[in-house]
Design a protein around this motif. Structure first.
Motif, short mmCIF file in Angstrom:
data_model
loop_
_atom_site.label_atom_id
_atom_site.label_comp_id
_atom_site.label_asym_id
_atom_site.label_seq_id
_atom_site.Cartn_x
_atom_site.Cartn_y
_atom_site.Cartn_z
N LYS A 202 17.40 22.00 2.45
CA LYS A 202 16.36 21.42 2.87
C LYS A 202 16.86 21.64 4.40
N HIS A 203 15.06 20.43 5.26
CA HIS A 203 15.53 20.64 6.44
C HIS A 203 14.17 19.33 6.43
N SER A 204 14.98 18.48 8.11
CA SER A 204 13.56 17.71 8.35
C SER A 204 13.21 17.75 9.37
N THR A 205 12.22 17.14 9.67
CA THR A 205 12.07 17.61 11.49
C THR A 205 12.52 16.78 12.47
N GLY B 165 21.26 17.53 17.49
CA GLY B 165 19.93 16.11 18.28
C GLY B 165 19.60 17.05 18.92
N LEU B 166 17.96 16.15 18.49
CA LEU B 166 17.25 16.92 19.64
C LEU B 166 16.46 15.47 20.01
N GLY B 167 15.65 15.61 21.46
CA GLY B 167 15.77 13.72 22.16
C GLY B 167 15.96 13.14 21.46
N ILE C 211 16.84 28.23 22.33
CA ILE C 211 15.69 28.00 22.97
C ILE C 211 15.66 26.15 22.88
N TYR C 212 16.14 25.86 21.56
CA TYR C 212 15.93 24.47 21.11
C TYR C 212 17.10 24.10 22.32
N ALA C 213 18.39 24.28 22.66
CA ALA C 213 18.62 23.65 23.32
C ALA C 213 17.83 23.59 24.77
N LEU C 214 17.19 24.53 25.02
CA LEU C 214 16.28 24.03 26.31
C LEU C 214 14.85 22.94 26.57
N ARG C 215 14.24 23.89 24.93
CA ARG C 215 13.07 22.45 24.34
C ARG C 215 14.15 21.04 24.85
N ASP C 216 14.71 20.65 24.24
CA ASP C 216 15.62 19.41 24.92
C ASP C 216 15.93 19.28 25.98
N PRO D 77 3.70 24.71 16.93
CA PRO D 77 4.26 25.89 16.63
C PRO D 77 6.05 26.37 17.12
N LEU D 78 5.76 25.00 17.94
CA LEU D 78 7.31 25.63 18.57
C LEU D 78 8.32 24.68 17.64
N ILE D 79 7.91 23.51 16.60
CA ILE D 79 8.73 23.46 15.48
C ILE D 79 9.17 23.98 14.85
N SER D 80 7.53 24.55 14.35
CA SER D 80 7.58 25.44 13.16
C SER D 80 8.63 26.54 12.94
N SER D 81 8.17 27.32 14.36
CA SER D 81 9.44 28.69 14.07
C SER D 81 10.08 27.84 13.90
N SER D 82 10.83 27.40 14.78
CA SER D 82 12.33 26.91 15.15
C SER D 82 12.75 26.63 13.98
N ILE D 83 12.06 25.63 12.99
CA ILE D 83 12.52 24.98 11.51
C ILE D 83 12.60 26.35 10.60
N MET D 84 11.68 27.17 10.39
CA MET D 84 11.49 28.55 10.08
C MET D 84 12.06 29.55 10.21
N SER D 85 12.23 29.85 11.58
CA SER D 85 12.96 31.37 11.74
C SER D 85 14.78 30.87 11.27
N LYS D 86 15.21 29.23 11.33
CA LYS D 86 16.94 29.04 11.07
C LYS D 86 16.60 29.49 9.72
N LYS D 87 15.58 28.85 8.41
CA LYS D 87 15.47 28.56 7.41
C LYS D 87 15.36 30.10 6.12
N ALA E 296 9.91 9.59 14.66
CA ALA E 296 9.30 11.20 14.59
C ALA E 296 8.36 11.90 16.06
N PHE E 297 8.80 13.07 15.13
CA PHE E 297 7.95 14.36 16.32
C PHE E 297 6.38 13.92 15.86
N LYS E 298 5.66 12.94 15.20
CA LYS E 298 4.17 13.46 14.27
C LYS E 298 4.24 11.43 14.01
N1 URA Z 1 13.84 20.89 14.06
C1 URA Z 1 14.07 22.31 14.37
O1 URA Z 1 15.38 22.40 13.67
N2 URA Z 1 13.70 22.65 15.07
C2 URA Z 1 12.54 21.77 15.86
O2 URA Z 1 12.34 22.08 17.04
C3 URA Z 1 12.52 19.83 15.05
C4 URA Z 1 13.01 19.90 14.62
#
Ligand code: URA
Length: 435
Positions: free
Chosen positions: A83-86, A115-117, A166-171, A180-190, A208-210
């Motif tokens: 499971k992953h949360s946005t 933590g992000l943002g 990239i996650y740390a840099l975005r933060d 696309p950045l959220i999707s690729s970040s989450i889906m690459s890990k998963k 939330a981001f949305k």
């Molecule tokens: N969770 C992540 O793993 N990446 C994001 O970019 C946002 C939420």
């Protein structure tokens, strides 16, 4: 083939589509430290404004996924789901959820983020447990999966290292809120986890981001699309993030709240989401019926099996399992300040974004890439939307380290709680699904 990063930044800035080779090159070069962060930051900012096409998202995600090793869980015979949360505020669901699902006989190889943002991260929360490590080599993760069917770790130099960087840099560069950045970040890990199914908790609301269900649906569809192209079924549940989840917002206090859930207690919203998500994960793992899944999940908690599984995870990852029986072993902040209601009435606003920001200002999150998280500080939310309060009653208890951070946190909490004479219903927690 080599590219000029400044030309690629310019092309993206002007709305051009980058070719797959260029996208792969950027990920490879940045992961290897051969291009500077300031140029990648500029590219990320251009992506924030210009987005990415479907043709760009595929190779970009693929390059992130293969920037390091992927897990090999072929030694496990049963289903593996995750499971992953946005990202939200007070969102500690993964922590009780993993041991519950594992206690039901399903393997969960969870690679999470920090933590992000203004949002908290599972890894930062877990690291409040003295000794708990979230950084392991893939071979060690594969072994732990074989031994106990669960792992809760982060990206490393070998595991999705591109996302780690990239996650740390975005933060630190204001480049988090991009589909696309959220999707690729989450889906690459998963997808690096070698799983058979994925549950996505897509958060909607101020914290939330949305902010709207429409926008959240666009993001979710992008992630489902990536899952489909990798033959990985994805179930999405949209959940409310206008106010924090549960009472605890921070790190150590969120671990304490998660342990309460494993003991059969905990705030109703945290319990509801945890149980629902556990059911969804059992369904993804092939459970015969929702009724069977619900019964198994209930039993995992009431029998103490989920609690015992959490103890095993903590022990295997170097943490002190005594924490589970004695919450006073968690870090605690030196001071407390209680925010009180000026008038009595009904709580109509308890804003997740402002509370998340206040938590970061207390030190529970980062404002630069190198910041150390203070696990002990945070907030306990004492009144949520729909509750009644009397004048002088606590709205939030703030645990803090020094006066400067308290002052900074209080300055964003000025309009966070709104009390009205008119009653309101508590908001719905679950807003929809996508399968
Ligand atoms: N969770 C992540 O793993 N990446 C994001 O970019 C946002 C939420």
């Amino acid at each position: 083939m080599s590219y000029s990063l400044v030309e690629l930044i310019t092309a993206k800035r002007d709305g051009e589509e980058l070719d797959p080779g260029a996208l792969r090159w950027i990920i490879t070069e940045y992961t290897a430290g051969r291009v500077p962060s300031y140029q990648v930051s500029a590219l990320l900012m251009a992506i924030i404004f210009k987005g990415m096409t479907q043709a760009e998202l595929g190779p970009w995600t693929e390059a992130m996924l293969h920037s390091g090793d992927v897990l090999d869980l072929s030694a496990l015979t049963g289903p593996k789901v995750d499971k992953h949360s946005t990202g939200g505020v007070g969102d500690k669901i993964s922590i009780p959820l993993v041991p519950i699902v594992v206690a039901c006989g399903i393997a969960v190889p969870m690679i999470s983020g920090r933590g992000l943002g203004h949002t908290g991260g599972t890894l930062d929360k877990l690291e409040s447990i003295p000794g708990f490590s979230t950084q392991y080599e893939p071979e060690r993760i594969n072994r732990q999966m074989k031994d106990i069917g669960a792992v809760m770790v982060g990206q490393t130099d070998r595991l999705v290292p591109a996302d780690r960087k990239i996650y740390a840099l975005r933060d630190a560069t204001g480049t988090v809120p991009s589909d696309p950045l959220i999707s690729s970040s989450i889906m690459s890990k998963k997808l690096a986890e070698d799983i058979d199914g994925l549950l996505l908790d897509v958060k909607v609301g101020s914290g939330a981001f949305k902010r709207t269900l429409d926008d959240a649906t666009k993001l979710a569809s992008m992630m489902v699309g990536i899952g489909v192209s990798h033959d990985t079924p994805v179930t999405v549940v949209f959940t409310n993030m206008d106010q924090p989840l549960g009472r605890a917002v921070g790190n150590a206090n969120e671990i304490a709240e998660s342990i309460e859930v494993l003991r059969g207690g905990g705030p109703p919203d945290v319990v509801e989401l945890t149980m629902r998500f556990a059911e969804e994960m059992l369904m993804l793992a092939g459970s015969d019926s929702r009724l069977d899944a619900a019964a198994a999940v209930e039993k995992a908690v009431s029998s103490g099996a989920a609690f015992d599984t959490m103890a095993k995870i903590v022990e295997h990852q170097g943490g002190n399992p005594a924490v589970l029986d004695d919450l006073s072993l968690l870090p605690s902040a030196p001071h407390e300040h209680v925010l009180t209601a000026e008038t009595g009435g009904y709580i109509v606003r308890c804003d997740a974004y402002e509370i998340g920001l206040a938590s970061v200002r207390l030190g529970a999150g980062r404002t630069t890439k190198k910041d150390q998280v203070d696990h002990s500080v945070g907030l306990m939310i004492e009144a949520k939307v729909g509750d009644t309060v009397e004048a002088g009653q606590p709205l939030a208890t703030i645990s803090y380290r020094d006066e400067d951070s308290l002052e900074s946190a209080l300055s964003v909490l000025v309009d966070t709680f709104v009390v009205s004479a008119e009653p309101v219903e508590p908001p719905d927690l679950i807003l929809g699904e996508l399968r």
